[in-house]
Design a protein around this motif. Structure first.
Motif, PDB file in Angstrom:
ATOM      1  N   ALA A 140       0.813  -1.216   0.000  1.00  0.00           N
ATOM      2  CA  ALA A 140       0.000   0.000   0.000  1.00  0.00           C
ATOM      3  C   ALA A 140       0.850   1.271   0.000  1.00  0.00           C
ATOM      4  CB  ALA A 140      -0.903  -0.005   1.226  1.00  0.00           C
ATOM      5  N   GLU A 141       1.918   1.262   0.779  1.00  0.00           N
ATOM      6  CA  GLU A 141       2.778   2.444   0.881  1.00  0.00           C
ATOM      7  C   GLU A 141       3.355   2.805  -0.485  1.00  0.00           C
ATOM      8  OE1 GLU A 141       2.790  -0.313   2.612  1.00  0.00           O
ATOM      9  OE2 GLU A 141       3.833  -0.115   4.519  1.00  0.00           O
ATOM     10  N   GLY A 189      10.553  -4.102   4.645  1.00  0.00           N
ATOM     11  CA  GLY A 189      11.869  -3.576   4.282  1.00  0.00           C
ATOM     12  C   GLY A 189      11.903  -2.900   2.917  1.00  0.00           C
ATOM     13  N   ALA A 190      11.217  -3.499   1.942  1.00  0.00           N
ATOM     14  CA  ALA A 190      11.207  -2.916   0.594  1.00  0.00           C
ATOM     15  C   ALA A 190      10.563  -1.531   0.627  1.00  0.00           C
ATOM     16  CB  ALA A 190      10.462  -3.843  -0.365  1.00  0.00           C
ATOM     17  N   CYS A 191       9.466  -1.414   1.376  1.00  0.00           N
ATOM     18  CA  CYS A 191       8.795  -0.110   1.476  1.00  0.00           C
ATOM     19  C   CYS A 191       9.667   0.901   2.193  1.00  0.00           C
ATOM     20  CB  CYS A 191       7.446  -0.245   2.176  1.00  0.00           C
ATOM     21  SG  CYS A 191       6.219  -1.001   1.105  1.00  0.00           S
ATOM     22  N   ARG A 192      10.374   0.470   3.227  1.00  0.00           N
ATOM     23  CA  ARG A 192      11.258   1.401   3.950  1.00  0.00           C
ATOM     24  C   ARG A 192      12.312   1.976   3.011  1.00  0.00           C
ATOM     25  NH1 ARG A 192      11.725  -0.720  10.106  1.00  0.00           N
ATOM     26  NH2 ARG A 192       9.699  -1.701  10.110  1.00  0.00           N
ATOM     27  N   GLN A 193      12.858   1.129   2.139  1.00  0.00           N
ATOM     28  CA  GLN A 193      13.867   1.595   1.183  1.00  0.00           C
ATOM     29  C   GLN A 193      13.262   2.631   0.234  1.00  0.00           C
ATOM     30  OE1 GLN A 193      17.122   0.903   1.068  1.00  0.00           O
ATOM     31  NE2 GLN A 193      17.498   2.028  -0.829  1.00  0.00           N
ATOM     32  N   VAL A 194      12.064   2.349  -0.254  1.00  0.00           N
ATOM     33  CA  VAL A 194      11.399   3.277  -1.186  1.00  0.00           C
ATOM     34  C   VAL A 194      10.997   4.561  -0.456  1.00  0.00           C
ATOM     35  CG1 VAL A 194       9.346   3.585  -2.633  1.00  0.00           C
ATOM     36  CG2 VAL A 194      10.641   1.454  -2.748  1.00  0.00           C
ATOM     37  N   LEU A 234      12.995   4.557  10.542  1.00  0.00           N
ATOM     38  CA  LEU A 234      12.625   3.243  10.006  1.00  0.00           C
ATOM     39  C   LEU A 234      13.769   2.566   9.250  1.00  0.00           C
ATOM     40  CD1 LEU A 234       9.046   4.007   8.676  1.00  0.00           C
ATOM     41  CD2 LEU A 234       9.628   2.429  10.521  1.00  0.00           C
ATOM     42  N   LEU A 235      14.726   3.361   8.782  1.00  0.00           N
ATOM     43  CA  LEU A 235      15.833   2.757   8.024  1.00  0.00           C
ATOM     44  C   LEU A 235      17.126   3.552   8.223  1.00  0.00           C
ATOM     45  CD1 LEU A 235      16.351   0.351   6.115  1.00  0.00           C
ATOM     46  CD2 LEU A 235      15.999   1.896   4.192  1.00  0.00           C
ATOM     47  N   PRO A 236      17.749   3.362   9.391  1.00  0.00           N
ATOM     48  CA  PRO A 236      19.019   4.047   9.622  1.00  0.00           C
ATOM     49  C   PRO A 236      20.127   3.415   8.781  1.00  0.00           C
ATOM     50  CG  PRO A 236      18.464   2.667  11.499  1.00  0.00           C
ATOM     51  CD  PRO A 236      17.307   2.578  10.541  1.00  0.00           C
ATOM     52  N   PHE A 237      21.204   4.156   8.534  1.00  0.00           N
ATOM     53  CA  PHE A 237      22.374   3.658   7.804  1.00  0.00           C
ATOM     54  C   PHE A 237      21.941   3.036   6.470  1.00  0.00           C
ATOM     55  CE2 PHE A 237      26.345   0.821   7.752  1.00  0.00           C
ATOM     56  CZ  PHE A 237      27.152   1.873   7.336  1.00  0.00           C
ATOM     57  N   ALA A 238      21.044   3.745   5.759  1.00  0.00           N
ATOM     58  CA  ALA A 238      20.466   3.217   4.523  1.00  0.00           C
ATOM     59  C   ALA A 238      21.393   3.377   3.326  1.00  0.00           C
ATOM     60  CB  ALA A 238      19.160   3.948   4.239  1.00  0.00           C
TER      61      ALA A 238
END
Ligand code: THU
Length: 131
Positions: free
Chosen positions: A53-54, A88-93, A121-125
């Motif tokens: 959804a995100e 995880g995939a949504c956090r990257q996007v 939600l996604l440190p050190f990305a």
């Protein structure tokens, strides 16, 4: 919590196409101009092709010509009793298509919420700066 944004997300939750998981998710983006853009998860018999959804909401916003600076917050809700956190995939996007400080509001099926900043939600990305 922004009630208008929550109602927008709740209103489209029934449109989630989740015949396999029965796990309905909806997302609503609040733009700085007041517009709200929603999205739902859309599954596929070839499971890996399912879209969260995100990402549906974010891709719609970008397709309409908006970018991260235009977006104030992202609310995510589900048909679940617990508060669901983005995959995880949504956090990257989300890390690329929203600012680090964008407010992320997670809401369960009774309106209980938790608020975070996108960067939490996604440190050190891995980002565009790494390329
Ligand atoms: N899903 C989302 O839409 N967002 C998330 O962040 C987590 C998972 C969807 C994907 C799939 O359609 C269903 O929820 C169960 O994984």
């Amino acid at each position: 919590m922004d009630d208008t944004l929550y109602k927008a997300a709740q209103g489209v939750l029934k449109n989630a196409y989740a015949p396999y998981s029965k796990f309905q998710v909806s997302a609503a983006l609040k733009l700085k101009n007041g517009e709200i853009i929603t999205g739902v998860n859309v599954e596929n018999a070839s499971y890996g092709l399912s879209n969260c959804a995100e990402r549906t909401a974010l891709f719609t916003a970008y397709a309409k010509g908006y970018q991260k600076e235009d977006i104030e917050s992202l609310l995510i809700t589900t048909n679940q009793a617990h508060i669901v956190s983005p995959c995880g995939a949504c956090r990257q996007v989300m890390r690329e298509l929203l600012t680090e400080d964008t407010e992320i509001i997670l809401v369960n099926n009774t309106g209980k919420s938790q608020v975070l900043k996108n960067i939490e939600l996604l440190p050190f990305a891995f980002t565009e700066d790494d390329l």
